[in-house]
Design a protein around this motif. Structure first.
Motif, PDB file in Angstrom:
ATOM      1  N   PHE A  29       0.884  -1.249   0.033  1.00  0.00           N
ATOM      2  CA  PHE A  29      -0.068  -0.009  -0.038  1.00  0.00           C
ATOM      3  C   PHE A  29       0.988   1.166   0.010  1.00  0.00           C
ATOM      4  O   PHE A  29       1.985   1.197   0.548  1.00  0.00           O
ATOM      5  CB  PHE A  29      -0.977   0.259   1.373  1.00  0.00           C
ATOM      6  N   ASP A  30       0.406   2.236  -0.861  1.00  0.00           N
ATOM      7  CA  ASP A  30       1.162   3.457  -0.827  1.00  0.00           C
ATOM      8  C   ASP A  30      -0.042   4.660  -1.325  1.00  0.00           C
ATOM      9  O   ASP A  30      -1.183   4.258  -1.019  1.00  0.00           O
ATOM     10  CB  ASP A  30       2.422   3.440  -1.999  1.00  0.00           C
ATOM     11  N   ASP A  31       0.434   5.699  -1.265  1.00  0.00           N
ATOM     12  CA  ASP A  31      -0.432   6.762  -1.676  1.00  0.00           C
ATOM     13  C   ASP A  31      -1.020   6.385  -3.362  1.00  0.00           C
ATOM     14  O   ASP A  31      -2.303   6.931  -3.464  1.00  0.00           O
ATOM     15  CB  ASP A  31       0.014   8.142  -1.634  1.00  0.00           C
ATOM     16  N   SER A  32      -0.510   5.711  -4.203  1.00  0.00           N
ATOM     17  CA  SER A  32      -0.961   5.164  -5.206  1.00  0.00           C
ATOM     18  C   SER A  32      -0.548   3.863  -5.268  1.00  0.00           C
ATOM     19  O   SER A  32       0.446   3.389  -4.763  1.00  0.00           O
ATOM     20  CB  SER A  32      -0.120   5.945  -6.503  1.00  0.00           C
ATOM     21  N   VAL A  33      -1.261   2.985  -5.891  1.00  0.00           N
ATOM     22  CA  VAL A  33      -0.906   1.610  -5.967  1.00  0.00           C
ATOM     23  C   VAL A  33      -0.333   1.362  -7.543  1.00  0.00           C
ATOM     24  O   VAL A  33      -0.290   2.065  -8.392  1.00  0.00           O
ATOM     25  CB  VAL A  33      -2.295   0.767  -5.986  1.00  0.00           C
ATOM     26  N   PHE A  34       0.615   0.308  -7.552  1.00  0.00           N
ATOM     27  CA  PHE A  34       1.217  -0.190  -8.784  1.00  0.00           C
ATOM     28  C   PHE A  34       1.273  -1.571  -8.991  1.00  0.00           C
ATOM     29  O   PHE A  34       0.954  -2.370  -8.296  1.00  0.00           O
ATOM     30  CB  PHE A  34       2.783   0.342  -8.584  1.00  0.00           C
ATOM     31  N   VAL A  35       1.070  -2.067 -10.329  1.00  0.00           N
ATOM     32  CA  VAL A  35       1.238  -3.362 -10.925  1.00  0.00           C
ATOM     33  C   VAL A  35       2.535  -3.610 -11.832  1.00  0.00           C
ATOM     34  O   VAL A  35       2.507  -2.628 -12.842  1.00  0.00           O
ATOM     35  CB  VAL A  35      -0.257  -3.481 -11.423  1.00  0.00           C
TER      36      VAL A  35
END
Length: 326
Positions: A29-35
């Motif tokens: 988890f972060d302030d945006s998510v990434f894949v």
């Protein structure tokens, strides 16, 4: 227990805990998510919402409401080192909103997208009792810059100067009087934030961690330390010159005001190794962006302000949804 007793960060923690218990892996988890994509690039995703009751005041105008919705969404993606490529918006709209104001809001969205080279891809509309703009944006990067990644000895940097938004809140909500020049400047800074989209992208390769400043400087600094399990000694807060003038007129402390009474600056806060200082300075200067080193990361888990004249612990307070001002 009511959400107002918990605050936004505890609510987010509860959501994360529920998600983790229903997955067979622990999400990052972060302030945006990434894949991670098959190409080895990362797809970065982010959503942010503005509501009439908490984010809109009459002086702001509908054009700026739309503009600000774009910046609040793009900022978090850019801070991950990803170029925002497209954005969608879902509108919840009450019947009281007339066509002229709705068109102004959409024009604000379009202009902010054009300014930041992002495609507005549409979205959804629904009727509601309150105006709400929920954005969803995405971008691509080869390297993710997380909020976690700071190292002991890193320098702490920020873009911009602080305090103007703090003045705006004092004027809007406490009705503190100010001369027209300071009032106009502070309200413009709050209502139509520039954001640091290009700046974040240009320096991302030099950064160990990065986040934008949307809930106030003190809260952001505390978040950075908490997420990294480290502390920091802060020795310089860049304060806008007009803030000193306003504070002198109203017997206020400019440092206190800038640390705890601001928010939604959308400046960026980041940590980096000292060897990259001149690279970062040269890039940001070339973009006409104010840049300051404000401190250094420490092993001791304390967030301390000490400029040689004043020394104190920077408290974890400012704006937090559900709790409001802390």
């Amino acid at each position: 227990m009511m959400l107002s007793e918990l605050g936004e960060r505890k609510v987010i923690e509860i959501i994360h805990n529920i998600i983790e218990k229903r997955l067979d892996f622990k999400p990052d988890f972060d302030d945006s998510v990434f894949v991670k994509l098959p190409s080895s690039d990362y797809l970065v995703l982010h959503t942010d919402v503005l509501n009439e009751s908490t984010d809109f005041v009459e002086e702001m105008g509908f054009y700026n409401f739309g503009w600000k919705a774009v910046i609040s969404n793009l900022s978090d993606v850019a801070c991950k080192g990803a170029k925002p490529l497209g954005i969608l918006f879902s509108f919840s709209i009450p019947n009281k909103i007339n066509l002229d104001n709705f068109e102004k809001m959409v024009k604000g969205i379009c202009d902010a997208c054009k300014e930041n080279d992002v495609i507005y891809l549409g979205g959804d509309t629904s009727s509601s009792n309150e105006l709400s703009i929920a954005g969803f944006t995405f971008g691509i990067t080869k390297r993710i810059v997380k909020r976690k990644g700071a190292k002991v000895g890193d320098l702490v940097g920020v873009t911009g100067k602080f305090g103007l938004n703090s003045i705006a809140y004092e004027i809007l909500f406490k009705k503190i009087k100010s001369d027209e020049t300071i009032k106009d400047l502070s309200l413009a800074n709050l209502f139509k934030p520039k954001g640091r989209i290009k700046e974040a992208l240009m320096i991302s390769s030099f950064l160990n961690c990065c986040m934008d400043i949307s809930d106030g400087l003190a809260i952001s600094l505390n978040q950075l330390c908490e997420l990294n399990g480290l502390g920091a000694k802060i020795f310089n807060i860049p304060i806008h010159e007009k803030v000193y003038e306003f504070c002198e007129m109203n017997n206020l402390d400019p440092l206190e005001l800038s640390l705890y009474k601001g928010g939604e600056e959308y400046e960026i806060l980041f940590c980096f190794e000292e060897k990259y200082l001149e690279d970062i300075r040269n890039i940001l200067t070339s973009l006409g962006c104010e840049f300051n080193v404000i401190g250094k990361v420490t092993k001791e888990k304390k967030l301390i302000y000490d400029d040689g004249k004043r020394s104190f612990i920077i408290e974890n307070r400012g704006w937090e949804h559900f709790k409001k001002w802390l």
